[in-house]
Write a protein that holds these residues in place. Structure first.
Motif, short mmCIF file in Angstrom:
data_model
loop_
_atom_site.label_atom_id
_atom_site.label_comp_id
_atom_site.label_asym_id
_atom_site.label_seq_id
_atom_site.Cartn_x
_atom_site.Cartn_y
_atom_site.Cartn_z
N ASN A 7 -35.92 -53.15 38.69
CA ASN A 7 -34.56 -53.04 39.21
C ASN A 7 -33.76 -52.01 38.42
O ASN A 7 -34.05 -51.77 37.25
N VAL A 8 -32.70 -51.51 39.02
CA VAL A 8 -31.81 -50.59 38.31
C VAL A 8 -31.18 -51.30 37.10
O VAL A 8 -30.95 -50.67 36.06
N GLY A 9 -30.92 -52.58 37.22
CA GLY A 9 -30.38 -53.38 36.11
C GLY A 9 -28.87 -53.27 35.98
O GLY A 9 -28.21 -52.49 36.66
N LEU A 43 -32.26 -45.02 48.72
CA LEU A 43 -33.67 -44.69 48.92
C LEU A 43 -34.48 -45.53 47.93
O LEU A 43 -34.43 -45.29 46.72
N GLY A 44 -35.21 -46.55 48.43
CA GLY A 44 -35.98 -47.44 47.57
C GLY A 44 -35.23 -48.73 47.27
O GLY A 44 -34.38 -48.78 46.40
N GLY A 45 -35.54 -49.79 48.04
CA GLY A 45 -34.78 -51.05 47.89
C GLY A 45 -35.48 -52.10 47.05
O GLY A 45 -34.83 -52.97 46.50
N TYR A 103 -32.16 -55.79 44.53
CA TYR A 103 -31.17 -55.92 43.44
C TYR A 103 -30.05 -54.88 43.62
O TYR A 103 -28.87 -55.23 43.68
N SER A 104 -30.45 -53.59 43.73
CA SER A 104 -29.43 -52.55 43.90
C SER A 104 -28.73 -52.72 45.25
O SER A 104 -27.52 -52.47 45.36
N THR A 105 -29.47 -53.15 46.25
CA THR A 105 -28.88 -53.36 47.59
C THR A 105 -27.72 -54.35 47.49
O THR A 105 -26.62 -54.10 47.99
N LEU A 125 -33.29 -48.00 52.52
CA LEU A 125 -34.54 -47.45 53.05
C LEU A 125 -35.69 -47.85 52.13
O LEU A 125 -35.66 -47.55 50.92
N GLU A 126 -36.65 -48.57 52.67
CA GLU A 126 -37.77 -49.08 51.86
C GLU A 126 -39.07 -48.87 52.62
O GLU A 126 -39.20 -49.29 53.76
N ARG A 127 -40.03 -48.23 51.95
CA ARG A 127 -41.30 -47.90 52.60
C ARG A 127 -42.17 -49.13 52.87
O ARG A 127 -42.83 -49.22 53.90
N PRO A 143 -41.24 -44.64 55.30
CA PRO A 143 -40.98 -43.59 54.31
C PRO A 143 -39.55 -43.06 54.46
O PRO A 143 -39.02 -42.95 55.57
N SER A 144 -38.94 -42.74 53.34
CA SER A 144 -37.52 -42.36 53.33
C SER A 144 -37.21 -41.16 54.21
O SER A 144 -36.16 -41.12 54.85
N ASN A 145 -38.13 -40.18 54.26
CA ASN A 145 -37.82 -39.00 55.09
C ASN A 145 -37.72 -39.39 56.56
O ASN A 145 -36.82 -38.92 57.28
N LEU A 192 -30.57 -42.64 44.82
CA LEU A 192 -31.98 -42.25 44.90
C LEU A 192 -32.77 -43.01 43.84
O LEU A 192 -32.51 -42.86 42.63
N ASP A 193 -33.72 -43.83 44.29
CA ASP A 193 -34.46 -44.68 43.34
C ASP A 193 -35.82 -45.03 43.92
O ASP A 193 -36.24 -46.18 43.90
N HIS A 194 -36.53 -44.01 44.49
CA HIS A 194 -37.81 -44.30 45.13
C HIS A 194 -38.90 -43.43 44.52
O HIS A 194 -38.98 -43.33 43.29
#
Ligand SMILES: C[S@@+](CC[C@H](N)C(=O)[O-])C[C@H]1O[C@@H](n2cnc3c(N)ncnc32)[C@H](O)[C@@H]1O
Length: 272
Positions: A59-61, A83-85, A89-91, A105-107, A133-135, A154-156
């Motif tokens: 998690n981002v923390g 980008l990257g859930g 936690y960050s969501t 957005l989560e792959r 995928p995020s794109n 951005l965290d993916h």
């Protein structure tokens, strides 16, 4: 930078640190506590407790999360994209601070299911999870009518930070006032992204004449972290976008030094 509070440290990362069943175990850990239902803050505390006392979670923390929440409170985005859930936690942290729509957005379909379970349990109504995928997710949002992003986290997949940003630029989704917050720019690091957002328009125009690959020279295992090296689209982006970018140093939830790169779009160089 304030010092790290060791009493809050997550468990050590270890060799295998995700996708070994811990994410589903987390969902059970949280949803078995009815007293947490309906409170984003209490759910976040519960996730932190799991990651401290049971298993590490990527998690981002709390520390880096606060940097992003402060910007949300200041800039008041109406549309925020992440980008990257992962587990959400960050969501939960950021969507709770946003007075508007939050897209995660989560792959991984498996992780997306966990995000949904925890977001619903926390009682948040402004979140939409986009699986894939995020794109593809970004293109889908654009096709559905999202023409401008107020804020993006951005965290993916680390090499995709630059290619996804360039995709958003090409689609015209990055405009004057758009804020980008990029996690993990120190640990594991993301030199191509930092170089890109810190470059002048002139430097970016020049770079377009050279061949570079965004998966090259990535620190640690980060280019192969999610199993294999992803094939990334070659997108030119818009080199005429002017950014102002700064690093805010902070800590991973384990106490390892890290930082969030905060980048603001100042507009477009019309001289192009
Ligand atoms: C570091 S975790 C995100 C942590 C999360 N932001 C938080 O702080 O709670 C990275 C996530 O990105 C996802 N991911 C990796 N590559 C991706 C891609 N190309 N598109 C969308 N998601 C991706 C992974 O499945 C993983 O769940």
């Amino acid at each position: 930078m304030p010092s790290f509070d060791e009493s809050k440290a997550y468990a050590n990362q270890e060799e295998t640190f995700f996708d070994d069943g811990r994410e589903e175990e987390l969902v059970k850990f949280i949803t078995s506590k009815p007293e947490l239902r309906g409170s984003p803050r209490a759910v976040l505390k519960g996730i932190d407790e799991y990651a401290r006392t049971k298993k590490y979670l990527m998690n981002v923390g709390e520390d880096k999360g606060r940097i992003v929440v402060d910007i949300i409170r200041e800039r008041k985005p109406k549309v925020m994209v992440e980008l990257g859930g992962y587990c959400g936690y960050s969501t939960i942290l950021f969507a709770d601070a946003v007075d508007g729509q939050y897209f995660s957005l989560e792959r991984s379909p498996k992780f997306a299911k966990n995000i949904k379970a925890l977001v619903d349990f926390a009682g948040l109504k402004n979140v939409e999870i986009i699986v894939g995928p995020s794109n593809e997710g970004l293109q889908q949002l654009y096709d559905r009518g999202l023409k401008s992003i107020d804020m993006m986290f951005l965290d993916h997949y680390k090499p995709a930070y630059t290619t996804d940003l360039k995709l958003c630029e090409s689609l015209g989704m990055i405009n004057k006032g758009t804020i980008l917050a990029a996690d993990n720019v120190i640990s594991p690091g993301n030199p191509p992204y930092l170089k890109y957002v810190r470059s002048s328009v002139k430097e970016k125009r020049m770079a377009l004449t050279q061949e570079t690959t965004d998966t090259e020279n990535f620190p640690g295992r980060s280019a192969a972290q999610y199993g294999s090296i992803e094939k990334l689209d070659k997108v030119k982006g818009n080199p005429n976008i002017i950014y102002k970018s700064e690093l805010v140093e902070s800590w991973e939830p384990t106490g390892v030094k890290d930082g969030v790169e905060l980048t603001k779009c100042l507009g477009v160089d019309e001289e192009a």
